[in-house]
Design an enzyme around this catalytic site. Structure first.
Site, PDB file in Angstrom:
ATOM      1  N   PRO A   9     -16.419 -18.328  14.251  1.00 44.70           N
ATOM      2  CA  PRO A   9     -15.203 -18.808  14.904  1.00 44.70           C
ATOM      3  C   PRO A   9     -14.000 -18.940  13.971  1.00 44.70           C
ATOM      4  O   PRO A   9     -14.138 -19.368  12.826  1.00 44.70           O
ATOM      5  CB  PRO A   9     -15.602 -20.178  15.458  1.00 44.70           C
ATOM      6  CG  PRO A   9     -16.803 -20.571  14.694  1.00 44.70           C
ATOM      7  CD  PRO A   9     -17.516 -19.301  14.348  1.00 44.70           C
ATOM      8  N   ASN A  10     -12.873 -18.556  14.528  1.00 43.99           N
ATOM      9  CA  ASN A  10     -11.546 -18.683  13.893  1.00 43.99           C
ATOM     10  C   ASN A  10     -11.305 -17.710  12.747  1.00 43.99           C
ATOM     11  O   ASN A  10     -10.225 -17.698  12.170  1.00 43.99           O
ATOM     12  CB  ASN A  10     -11.295 -20.134  13.426  1.00 43.99           C
ATOM     13  CG  ASN A  10     -11.347 -21.096  14.588  1.00 43.99           C
ATOM     14  OD1 ASN A  10     -10.636 -20.891  15.578  1.00 43.99           O
ATOM     15  ND2 ASN A  10     -12.179 -22.110  14.509  1.00 43.99           N
ATOM     16  N   ARG A  17      -4.253 -18.821   9.935  1.00 43.19           N
ATOM     17  CA  ARG A  17      -4.799 -20.177   9.793  1.00 43.19           C
ATOM     18  C   ARG A  17      -4.760 -20.635   8.327  1.00 43.19           C
ATOM     19  O   ARG A  17      -5.123 -19.888   7.414  1.00 43.19           O
ATOM     20  CB  ARG A  17      -6.240 -20.253  10.337  1.00 43.19           C
ATOM     21  CG  ARG A  17      -7.264 -19.550   9.462  1.00 43.19           C
ATOM     22  CD  ARG A  17      -8.666 -19.576  10.031  1.00 43.19           C
ATOM     23  NE  ARG A  17      -9.279 -20.885  10.024  1.00 43.19           N
ATOM     24  CZ  ARG A  17     -10.591 -21.086   9.880  1.00 43.19           C
ATOM     25  NH1 ARG A  17     -11.419 -20.065   9.695  1.00 43.19           N
ATOM     26  NH2 ARG A  17     -11.076 -22.301   9.907  1.00 43.19           N
ATOM     27  N   TYR A  22      -7.387 -20.196   3.170  1.00 42.65           N
ATOM     28  CA  TYR A  22      -7.968 -18.899   3.526  1.00 42.65           C
ATOM     29  C   TYR A  22      -7.128 -17.681   3.135  1.00 42.65           C
ATOM     30  O   TYR A  22      -7.543 -16.546   3.395  1.00 42.65           O
ATOM     31  CB  TYR A  22      -8.270 -18.879   5.039  1.00 42.65           C
ATOM     32  CG  TYR A  22      -9.164 -20.023   5.462  1.00 42.65           C
ATOM     33  CD1 TYR A  22     -10.464 -20.131   4.964  1.00 42.65           C
ATOM     34  CD2 TYR A  22      -8.709 -21.027   6.323  1.00 42.65           C
ATOM     35  CE1 TYR A  22     -11.282 -21.194   5.316  1.00 42.65           C
ATOM     36  CE2 TYR A  22      -9.527 -22.090   6.690  1.00 42.65           C
ATOM     37  CZ  TYR A  22     -10.806 -22.169   6.178  1.00 42.65           C
ATOM     38  OH  TYR A  22     -11.630 -23.213   6.526  1.00 42.65           O
ATOM     39  N   ASN A  74     -20.347 -14.961   7.557  1.00 39.13           N
ATOM     40  CA  ASN A  74     -19.546 -16.171   7.398  1.00 39.13           C
ATOM     41  C   ASN A  74     -19.556 -16.844   8.766  1.00 39.13           C
ATOM     42  O   ASN A  74     -18.808 -16.452   9.655  1.00 39.13           O
ATOM     43  CB  ASN A  74     -18.115 -15.830   6.968  1.00 39.13           C
ATOM     44  CG  ASN A  74     -17.282 -17.082   6.764  1.00 39.13           C
ATOM     45  OD1 ASN A  74     -17.693 -18.186   7.163  1.00 39.13           O
ATOM     46  ND2 ASN A  74     -16.110 -16.926   6.173  1.00 39.13           N
ATOM     47  N   ALA A  77     -17.300 -22.646  10.993  1.00 42.87           N
ATOM     48  CA  ALA A  77     -17.720 -24.043  11.160  1.00 42.87           C
ATOM     49  C   ALA A  77     -19.170 -24.165  11.621  1.00 42.87           C
ATOM     50  O   ALA A  77     -19.801 -25.209  11.406  1.00 42.87           O
ATOM     51  CB  ALA A  77     -16.787 -24.754  12.135  1.00 42.87           C
ATOM     52  N   GLU A  98     -24.636 -15.414   2.528  1.00 43.20           N
ATOM     53  CA  GLU A  98     -23.689 -16.341   3.159  1.00 43.20           C
ATOM     54  C   GLU A  98     -22.371 -16.278   2.388  1.00 43.20           C
ATOM     55  O   GLU A  98     -22.377 -16.396   1.161  1.00 43.20           O
ATOM     56  CB  GLU A  98     -24.285 -17.751   3.068  1.00 43.20           C
ATOM     57  CG  GLU A  98     -23.365 -18.869   3.486  1.00 43.20           C
ATOM     58  CD  GLU A  98     -23.916 -20.265   3.117  1.00 43.20           C
ATOM     59  OE1 GLU A  98     -24.911 -20.364   2.347  1.00 43.20           O
ATOM     60  OE2 GLU A  98     -23.315 -21.253   3.581  1.00 43.20           O
ATOM     61  N   HIS A 100     -18.294 -17.719   2.146  1.00 47.75           N
ATOM     62  CA  HIS A 100     -17.179 -18.575   2.573  1.00 47.75           C
ATOM     63  C   HIS A 100     -15.968 -18.209   1.739  1.00 47.75           C
ATOM     64  O   HIS A 100     -16.071 -18.090   0.507  1.00 47.75           O
ATOM     65  CB  HIS A 100     -17.511 -20.053   2.395  1.00 47.75           C
ATOM     66  CG  HIS A 100     -18.700 -20.459   3.206  1.00 47.75           C
ATOM     67  ND1 HIS A 100     -18.647 -20.574   4.574  1.00 47.75           N
ATOM     68  CD2 HIS A 100     -19.989 -20.670   2.850  1.00 47.75           C
ATOM     69  CE1 HIS A 100     -19.850 -20.864   5.017  1.00 47.75           C
ATOM     70  NE2 HIS A 100     -20.684 -20.933   3.992  1.00 47.75           N
ATOM     71  N   ARG A 107     -14.481 -29.265  -0.679  1.00 44.70           N
ATOM     72  CA  ARG A 107     -13.716 -29.709   0.482  1.00 44.70           C
ATOM     73  C   ARG A 107     -14.353 -30.952   1.140  1.00 44.70           C
ATOM     74  O   ARG A 107     -15.072 -31.693   0.483  1.00 44.70           O
ATOM     75  CB  ARG A 107     -13.549 -28.535   1.451  1.00 44.70           C
ATOM     76  CG  ARG A 107     -12.741 -27.391   0.820  1.00 44.70           C
ATOM     77  CD  ARG A 107     -12.496 -26.258   1.775  1.00 44.70           C
ATOM     78  NE  ARG A 107     -11.713 -26.686   2.928  1.00 44.70           N
ATOM     79  CZ  ARG A 107     -11.570 -25.960   4.039  1.00 44.70           C
ATOM     80  NH1 ARG A 107     -12.155 -24.775   4.136  1.00 44.70           N
ATOM     81  NH2 ARG A 107     -10.834 -26.409   5.041  1.00 44.70           N
TER      82      ARG A 107
END
Ligand code: DQA
Length: 144
Positions: A9-10, A17, A22, A74, A77, A98, A100, A107
């Protein structure tokens, strides 16, 4: 060699964003970077993005049924919430990396859990969109 590159998502909102986290590369730019990189490596890549948890499960299963050699994912969330995505990844038994874009470990507290990590051979964080290319390289080395 065939790799599935999955984004949750996103991630279609890359470039728009939170650029501080990012960057300014768009999702389309990212796809182009990945396609070019895979072309150089003579690797077939299948790119998928979805904002829906179940659809991400479907894409992980698709990688298995389409005889992929590995998955770069990725989960956005859903990294921090989804046992369903972890279960799907485990079911495929495919090597999975994985990724990110941001340095999640530096964070918020709610980003410190990763369910998918249990199914990953490696995790790449904080390298921006270059992290996806590194993940592809890792899977290629593993295959050799
Ligand atoms: C992300 C980090 C996640 O915490 C976040 O929810 C995302 C993107 C990253 O690429 O840094 O959507 O996976």
């Amino acid at each position: 060699m065939k790799l599935y590159i999955l984004n949750g998502p996103n991630l279609n909102m890359l470039g728009i964003r939170e650029p501080d986290h990012y960057g300014t590369t768009t999702y389309e730019d990212l796809c182009e970077m990945i396609r070019e990189h895979c072309e150089d490596l003579v690797v077939e890549c299948v790119l998928r993005q979805t904002n829906h948890e179940g659809e991400l499960v479907d894409y992980i299963q698709e990688a298995y049924f389409e005889d992929a050699d590995g998955i770069v994912i990725n989960p956005g969330a859903y990294t921090h919430t989804s046992i369903a995505i972890l279960d799907a990844a485990k079911a495929t038994r495919l090597p999975l990396v994985e990724v990110h874009i941001s340095k999640v470990e530096e964070r918020e507290a709610y980003r410190q859990v990763s369910y998918i990590r249990e199914a990953a051979i490696a995790t790449i964080t904080g390298k921006g969109t270059a992290g996806y290319l590194e993940a592809i390289d890792l899977l290629c080395v593993k295959k050799r």
